[in-house]
Write a protein that holds these residues in place. Structure first.
Motif, PDB file in Angstrom:
ATOM      1  N   ASN A 140       0.915  -1.452   0.059  1.00 38.69           N
ATOM      2  CA  ASN A 140       0.014  -0.013   0.202  1.00 38.69           C
ATOM      3  C   ASN A 140       0.796   1.398  -0.154  1.00 38.69           C
ATOM      4  O   ASN A 140       1.937   1.435   0.673  1.00 38.69           O
ATOM      5  N   ARG A 141       0.456   2.264  -0.612  1.00 41.45           N
ATOM      6  CA  ARG A 141       1.153   3.448  -0.799  1.00 41.45           C
ATOM      7  C   ARG A 141       0.271   4.650  -0.760  1.00 41.45           C
ATOM      8  O   ARG A 141       0.040   5.251  -1.953  1.00 41.45           O
ATOM      9  N   PRO A 142      -0.306   5.113   0.220  1.00 36.80           N
ATOM     10  CA  PRO A 142      -1.400   6.109   0.134  1.00 36.80           C
ATOM     11  C   PRO A 142      -0.606   7.460   0.330  1.00 36.80           C
ATOM     12  O   PRO A 142       0.628   7.587   0.771  1.00 36.80           O
ATOM     13  N   ALA A 143      -1.335   8.533   0.193  1.00 28.21           N
ATOM     14  CA  ALA A 143      -1.095   9.823   0.422  1.00 28.21           C
ATOM     15  C   ALA A 143       0.385  10.399  -0.198  1.00 28.21           C
ATOM     16  O   ALA A 143       1.345  10.664   0.634  1.00 28.21           O
ATOM     17  N   MET A 144       0.486  10.136  -1.499  1.00 24.01           N
ATOM     18  CA  MET A 144       1.467  10.655  -2.172  1.00 24.01           C
ATOM     19  C   MET A 144       1.318  12.012  -2.851  1.00 24.01           C
ATOM     20  O   MET A 144       0.164  12.570  -2.731  1.00 24.01           O
ATOM     21  N   TYR A 145       2.203  12.573  -3.522  1.00 27.06           N
ATOM     22  CA  TYR A 145       2.183  13.856  -4.090  1.00 27.06           C
ATOM     23  C   TYR A 145       1.031  14.190  -4.666  1.00 27.06           C
ATOM     24  O   TYR A 145       0.540  15.049  -4.996  1.00 27.06           O
ATOM     25  N   SER A 191      -6.971  10.161   0.422  1.00 32.71           N
ATOM     26  CA  SER A 191      -6.419   8.597   0.450  1.00 32.71           C
ATOM     27  C   SER A 191      -7.427   8.192   1.502  1.00 32.71           C
ATOM     28  O   SER A 191      -7.407   9.040   2.547  1.00 32.71           O
ATOM     29  N   ALA A 192      -7.892   6.968   1.318  1.00 35.49           N
ATOM     30  CA  ALA A 192      -8.601   6.289   2.609  1.00 35.49           C
ATOM     31  C   ALA A 192      -7.921   6.142   3.871  1.00 35.49           C
ATOM     32  O   ALA A 192      -6.320   5.801   3.657  1.00 35.49           O
ATOM     33  N   PRO A 193      -8.089   6.221   5.137  1.00 36.34           N
ATOM     34  CA  PRO A 193      -9.618   6.507   5.188  1.00 36.34           C
ATOM     35  C   PRO A 193      -9.795   8.253   5.447  1.00 36.34           C
ATOM     36  O   PRO A 193     -10.921   8.782   5.532  1.00 36.34           O
ATOM     37  N   LYS A 241      -0.833  15.864   6.521  1.00 33.76           N
ATOM     38  CA  LYS A 241      -1.059  15.116   7.421  1.00 33.76           C
ATOM     39  C   LYS A 241      -0.101  14.063   7.547  1.00 33.76           C
ATOM     40  O   LYS A 241       0.195  13.456   6.604  1.00 33.76           O
ATOM     41  N   ASN A 242       0.448  13.594   8.762  1.00 34.40           N
ATOM     42  CA  ASN A 242       1.481  12.651   8.993  1.00 34.40           C
ATOM     43  C   ASN A 242       0.898  11.202   8.586  1.00 34.40           C
ATOM     44  O   ASN A 242       0.450  10.728   9.594  1.00 34.40           O
ATOM     45  N   PHE A 243       1.154  10.707   7.469  1.00 36.62           N
ATOM     46  CA  PHE A 243       0.503   9.595   7.028  1.00 36.62           C
ATOM     47  C   PHE A 243       1.451   8.255   6.727  1.00 36.62           C
ATOM     48  O   PHE A 243       1.117   7.412   6.298  1.00 36.62           O
ATOM     49  N   SER A 244       2.843   8.406   7.248  1.00 36.11           N
ATOM     50  CA  SER A 244       3.952   7.574   6.821  1.00 36.11           C
ATOM     51  C   SER A 244       3.444   6.153   7.561  1.00 36.11           C
ATOM     52  O   SER A 244       3.939   5.208   7.041  1.00 36.11           O
ATOM     53  N   PHE A 245       2.835   6.368   8.786  1.00 34.32           N
ATOM     54  CA  PHE A 245       2.446   4.796   9.220  1.00 34.32           C
ATOM     55  C   PHE A 245       1.576   3.982   8.577  1.00 34.32           C
ATOM     56  O   PHE A 245       1.363   2.884   8.698  1.00 34.32           O
ATOM     57  N   GLU A 246       0.923   4.759   7.354  1.00 29.51           N
ATOM     58  CA  GLU A 246      -0.105   3.908   6.860  1.00 29.51           C
ATOM     59  C   GLU A 246       0.714   3.329   5.437  1.00 29.51           C
ATOM     60  O   GLU A 246       0.168   2.360   4.772  1.00 29.51           O
ATOM     61  N   LEU A 299      -1.664  13.767  13.359  1.00 31.30           N
ATOM     62  CA  LEU A 299      -2.304  12.521  13.953  1.00 31.30           C
ATOM     63  C   LEU A 299      -1.326  12.293  15.103  1.00 31.30           C
ATOM     64  O   LEU A 299      -0.071  12.084  14.920  1.00 31.30           O
ATOM     65  N   ILE A 300      -1.718  12.034  16.300  1.00 28.18           N
ATOM     66  CA  ILE A 300      -0.899  11.490  17.488  1.00 28.18           C
ATOM     67  C   ILE A 300      -1.570  10.050  17.949  1.00 28.18           C
ATOM     68  O   ILE A 300      -2.817   9.852  18.130  1.00 28.18           O
ATOM     69  N   GLY A 301      -0.461   9.278  18.408  1.00 28.92           N
ATOM     70  CA  GLY A 301      -0.923   7.876  18.728  1.00 28.92           C
ATOM     71  C   GLY A 301      -1.436   6.911  17.631  1.00 28.92           C
ATOM     72  O   GLY A 301      -2.082   5.979  17.776  1.00 28.92           O
ATOM     73  N   GLN A 302      -0.924   6.997  16.292  1.00 32.49           N
ATOM     74  CA  GLN A 302      -1.218   6.419  15.311  1.00 32.49           C
ATOM     75  C   GLN A 302      -0.230   5.067  15.612  1.00 32.49           C
ATOM     76  O   GLN A 302       0.820   4.972  15.968  1.00 32.49           O
ATOM     77  N   GLY A 303      -0.912   3.905  14.529  1.00 34.25           N
ATOM     78  CA  GLY A 303      -0.147   2.848  14.528  1.00 34.25           C
ATOM     79  C   GLY A 303      -1.061   1.798  13.766  1.00 34.25           C
ATOM     80  O   GLY A 303      -2.207   1.843  13.486  1.00 34.25           O
ATOM     81  N   LYS A 304      -0.300   0.819  13.158  1.00 32.56           N
ATOM     82  CA  LYS A 304      -1.200  -0.276  12.281  1.00 32.56           C
ATOM     83  C   LYS A 304      -0.638  -1.826  12.805  1.00 32.56           C
ATOM     84  O   LYS A 304       0.200  -1.819  13.505  1.00 32.56           O
TER      85      LYS A 304
END
Length: 267
Positions: free
Chosen positions: A122-127, A132-134, A167-172, A225-230
């Motif tokens: 998966n590769r969401p939130a790109m340039y 990107s969901a969700p 938005k910090n989305f690297s964890f996705e 986003l604070i406290g994110q994880g997968k």
């Protein structure tokens, strides 16, 4: 096992707006020669491809592109070219708050004489993504005037001055979604599918970035986003006949997490 030799090539990404494939920063592995350290006849040559199996184009995409200029207020006179020359401020350094890495959502590893395996990520939130969901959208920047006078060319938009962070989305990003094995004849023989969920509901807070140039105020309200994880929660394994490709069997492993995020397997 040891890597005897490897070759690399430039990272590449597909620009959906221009419809072309371009070189990006950095390099990627293109080929590996693997040895068992004993018999040279057992050496494996692995060729690595980064092509989208549907479009046939590079599966690479940039998290951000180099942003090397911005537009300042200018209300002088002259030709349109003169106005733009006096409005654009160039920078020797990149101004983007995001990393400029290229990420791939499809990687195929070919083993000489032994088929190939396609890995999909998966590769969401790109340039180039508008959403990107969700819950990701690029941060929009704005420009305001302190009075009713004109300010020239500055406008609002994504990925422009004052370059407020997205938005910090690297964890996705970067999770292995599927692994598909093909035999030497191109027949699918095995497929693994992975599922993930967020480990918790992250807390959403906001930051503000603001810059003042003359009578123009540039600003952007950006989410954090604070406290994110997968968490990895399920893997399905499907097997197919090596000759006919007919589906044969499937199994699934479910992962249940305890209070200390310890995984328990359930078949």
């Amino acid at each position: 096992m040891a890597v005897l030799a490897k070759s690399a090539m430039n990272n590449q990404y597909h620009d959906p707006q221009a419809g072309i494939t371009l070189n990006g920063g950095g390099v990627r592995v293109a080929q590996l020669r693997i040895s068992d350290g004993e018999n040279p006849n057992n050496d494996q040559l692995r060729t690595i491809e980064y092509i989208d199996p549907v479009s046939g184009k590079s599966s690479g995409a940039p998290i951000s592109l180099p942003l090397m200029a911005f537009v300042q207020p200018y209300t002088g006179s002259g030709t349109t070219e003169t106005l733009w020359r006096n409005s654009i401020v160039a920078s020797d350094e990149g101004l983007s708050p995001e990393i400029e890495h290229i990420q791939y959502n499809h990687v195929r590893v070919r083993i000489n004489g032994n088929g190939n395996t396609l890995y999909s990520y998966n590769r969401p939130a790109m340039y180039y993504d508008g959403s990107s969901a969700p819950d990701w959208q690029p941060t929009r920047n704005f420009v305001a005037r302190s009075n009713c006078s004109t300010i020239g060319f500055p406008v609002g938009g994504n990925n422009i001055f004052p370059f407020s962070p997205n938005k910090n989305f690297s964890f996705e990003r970067g999770f292995l979604l599927s692994e598909t094995v093909f035999n030497q004849g191109g027949q699918k023989v095995l497929e693994k599918k992975n599922s993930y969920i967020r480990s918790s509901s992250p807390v959403l807070q906001y930051g503000l970035k603001m810059e003042q140039i003359g009578t123009a105020t540039y600003y952007g309200k950006y989410p954090i986003l604070i406290g994110q994880g997968k968490q990895f929660v399920r893997q399905s394994v499907l097997s197919y006949d090596n000759s006919s490709g007919v589906f044969q069997d499937s199994t699934a492993i479910q992962y249940v997490y305890g209070s200390h995020f310890i995984a328990y397997r359930q078949r």
